[in-house]
Design a protein around this motif. Structure first.
Motif, PDB file in Angstrom:
ATOM      1  N   LYS A 237       0.685  -1.289   0.271  1.00 44.05           N
ATOM      2  CA  LYS A 237       0.145  -0.045   0.131  1.00 44.05           C
ATOM      3  C   LYS A 237       0.747   1.308   0.212  1.00 44.05           C
ATOM      4  O   LYS A 237       0.530   2.339  -1.237  1.00 44.05           O
ATOM      5  CB  LYS A 237      -0.926  -0.084   1.025  1.00 44.05           C
ATOM      6  CG  LYS A 237      -1.624  -1.691   1.492  1.00 44.05           C
ATOM      7  CD  LYS A 237      -2.999  -1.167   2.526  1.00 44.05           C
ATOM      8  CE  LYS A 237      -2.304  -1.340   3.845  1.00 44.05           C
ATOM      9  NZ  LYS A 237      -1.201  -2.525   4.496  1.00 44.05           N
ATOM     10  N   SER A 238       2.157   1.247   1.030  1.00 39.27           N
ATOM     11  CA  SER A 238       3.174   2.056   0.925  1.00 39.27           C
ATOM     12  C   SER A 238       4.042   2.901  -0.486  1.00 39.27           C
ATOM     13  O   SER A 238       3.573   4.383  -0.860  1.00 39.27           O
ATOM     14  CB  SER A 238       3.846   2.363   2.238  1.00 39.27           C
ATOM     15  OG  SER A 238       3.484   2.393   3.370  1.00 39.27           O
ATOM     16  N   THR A 239       4.092   1.698  -0.660  1.00 37.86           N
ATOM     17  CA  THR A 239       5.009   1.508  -1.815  1.00 37.86           C
ATOM     18  C   THR A 239       3.610   1.969  -3.609  1.00 37.86           C
ATOM     19  O   THR A 239       4.213   2.895  -4.222  1.00 37.86           O
ATOM     20  CB  THR A 239       5.336   0.560  -2.316  1.00 37.86           C
ATOM     21  OG1 THR A 239       6.379  -0.342  -1.696  1.00 37.86           O
ATOM     22  CG2 THR A 239       6.409   0.219  -3.826  1.00 37.86           C
TER      23      THR A 239
ATOM     24  N   PHE B 165      -2.795  10.121   1.654  1.00 44.22           N
ATOM     25  CA  PHE B 165      -2.574   9.903   3.236  1.00 44.22           C
ATOM     26  C   PHE B 165      -2.572   8.188   2.960  1.00 44.22           C
ATOM     27  O   PHE B 165      -2.667   7.158   2.789  1.00 44.22           O
ATOM     28  CB  PHE B 165      -4.313   9.702   3.727  1.00 44.22           C
ATOM     29  CG  PHE B 165      -4.854  11.821   3.569  1.00 44.22           C
ATOM     30  CD1 PHE B 165      -4.411  12.243   4.478  1.00 44.22           C
ATOM     31  CD2 PHE B 165      -5.477  11.652   2.249  1.00 44.22           C
ATOM     32  CE1 PHE B 165      -5.151  13.635   4.682  1.00 44.22           C
ATOM     33  CE2 PHE B 165      -5.851  13.448   2.922  1.00 44.22           C
ATOM     34  CZ  PHE B 165      -5.981  13.990   3.091  1.00 44.22           C
ATOM     35  N   ASP B 166      -1.517   8.331   3.572  1.00 46.81           N
ATOM     36  CA  ASP B 166      -0.675   7.099   4.482  1.00 46.81           C
ATOM     37  C   ASP B 166      -1.246   6.699   5.928  1.00 46.81           C
ATOM     38  O   ASP B 166       0.363   7.006   6.914  1.00 46.81           O
ATOM     39  CB  ASP B 166       0.584   6.773   3.955  1.00 46.81           C
ATOM     40  CG  ASP B 166       1.323   5.263   3.673  1.00 46.81           C
ATOM     41  OD1 ASP B 166       0.237   4.434   3.941  1.00 46.81           O
ATOM     42  OD2 ASP B 166       2.293   5.303   3.811  1.00 46.81           O
ATOM     43  N   GLU B 167      -2.059   6.581   6.206  1.00 52.25           N
ATOM     44  CA  GLU B 167      -2.430   5.542   7.378  1.00 52.25           C
ATOM     45  C   GLU B 167      -2.113   7.096   8.285  1.00 52.25           C
ATOM     46  O   GLU B 167      -1.374   6.800   9.378  1.00 52.25           O
ATOM     47  CB  GLU B 167      -1.649   4.671   8.064  1.00 52.25           C
ATOM     48  CG  GLU B 167      -1.705   3.167   6.955  1.00 52.25           C
ATOM     49  CD  GLU B 167      -1.239   1.997   8.005  1.00 52.25           C
ATOM     50  OE1 GLU B 167      -1.349   2.195   8.987  1.00 52.25           O
ATOM     51  OE2 GLU B 167      -0.375   1.302   7.424  1.00 52.25           O
ATOM     52  N   PRO B 168      -3.219   8.054   8.362  1.00 52.29           N
ATOM     53  CA  PRO B 168      -2.611   8.770   8.498  1.00 52.29           C
ATOM     54  C   PRO B 168      -3.364   8.994  10.842  1.00 52.29           C
ATOM     55  O   PRO B 168      -3.005   9.960  11.342  1.00 52.29           O
ATOM     56  CB  PRO B 168      -3.733  10.369   8.384  1.00 52.29           C
ATOM     57  CG  PRO B 168      -4.473   8.957   7.539  1.00 52.29           C
ATOM     58  CD  PRO B 168      -3.795   8.076   7.581  1.00 52.29           C
TER      59      PRO B 168
HETATM   60 MG    MG Z   1       2.437   0.993   5.241  1.00 56.29          MG
END
Ligand code: MG
Ligand code: ADP
Length: 243
Positions: free
Chosen positions: A43-45, A163-166
């Motif tokens: 997901k982050s990538t 947004f990455d796991e804000p």
């Molecule tokens: Mg991640």
């Protein structure tokens, strides 16, 4: 509808580890897409390929009509169109809130001091922190710091927000205020791609939910379908763990 983000056969490897294995999807202008999936699923990538923190190994990513994999692209110009909010707020600890919101406006956009401060104050009001312009990050709660980080991103006038796991680094009682700010943004029509474990937010706010596992999109659709009546066993197994 115009596509704000168009991802085609996106692949990303680190060495011989293929982390994204052919991702396809689009985010339309004004759409809110929540990306869910187990830790390590990519997901982050994926987000980092959309905002150019990672270079795709193959495939294409088009943001706001610009193909990021075109070698002639003006990456700085594209980056300015994309607001990014991370799990860690990354505020400058030695600058007060107002300065945190004006520094990039001045250095990157070349705005004058007065104009940058006015934009910053507007965005602080938007996240409910109009009275904290003079505070330093350490004087704020984690939830307030994250709202400052959102206001900082908004101050650059982005066309879309990632947004990455804000809310993942926040104490539970501080999560609601940050989600409320994100809900308001969504209601204003901001295009948003949100990696989150907040299934309530995904259910209520997302136009579409994308479930990723092992570098692939396993299924996507309206939240009621993906969260309420998933088609795939892997999605069901994941939801059983997080709901
Ligand atoms: Mg991640
Ligand atoms: P998620 O955000 O879904 O937890 P990530 O995108 O962070 O997943 O990571 C997916 C996989 O890619 C993991 O196996 C992770 O270890 C690996 N990975 C991520 N970034 C790097 C990197 N810079 N170098 C090597 N491996 C990486």
């Amino acid at each position: 509808m115009t596509a704000a983000i168009e991802i085609r056969n996106l692949r990303k490897s680190f060495g011989d580890h293929e982390v994204l294995r052919g991702i396809d999807f689009t985010v339309a202008a004004g759409e809110v897409v929540c990306v869910i999936g187990p830790s390590g699923s990519g997901k982050s990538t994926l987000l980092r390929c959309v905002n150019l923190l990672e270079e795709p190994t193959d495939g294409s990513v088009t943001v706001d009509g610009v193909d990021l994999t075109d070698p002639n692209v003006d990456l700085d110009a594209v980056r300015r169109r994309i607001g990014m909010v991370f799990q860690q707020f990354n505020l400058f600890p030695h600058l007060n809130v107002l300065e945190n919101l004006t520094i990039a406006q001045r250095r990157v956009l070349g705005r004058g001091k007065e104009r940058a401060a006015a934009v910053a104050r507007d965005n602080l009001a938007r996240v409910g922190l109009a009275d904290r312009a003079d505070s330093y990050p350490a004087q704020l709660s984690g939830g307030q710091q994250q709202r400052v980080a959102i206001a900082r991103a908004l101050s650059m006038g982005p066309a879309l927000m990632l947004f990455d796991e804000p809310t993942s680094a926040l104490d539970p009682e501080l999560v609601g205020d940050v989600l409320a700010v994100m809900r308001a943004l969504a209601a204003e029509g901001m295009t948003m791609m949100v990696v989150t474990h907040e299934m309530g937010f995904a259910r209520d706010v997302a136009d579409r939910v994308v479930f990723m596992d092992d570098g692939r999109v396993v299924e996507e659709g309206p939240p009621a379908q993906v969260l309420g009546d998933p088609a795939h066993e892997r999605t069901r197994a994941f939801l059983a763990r997080v709901l």
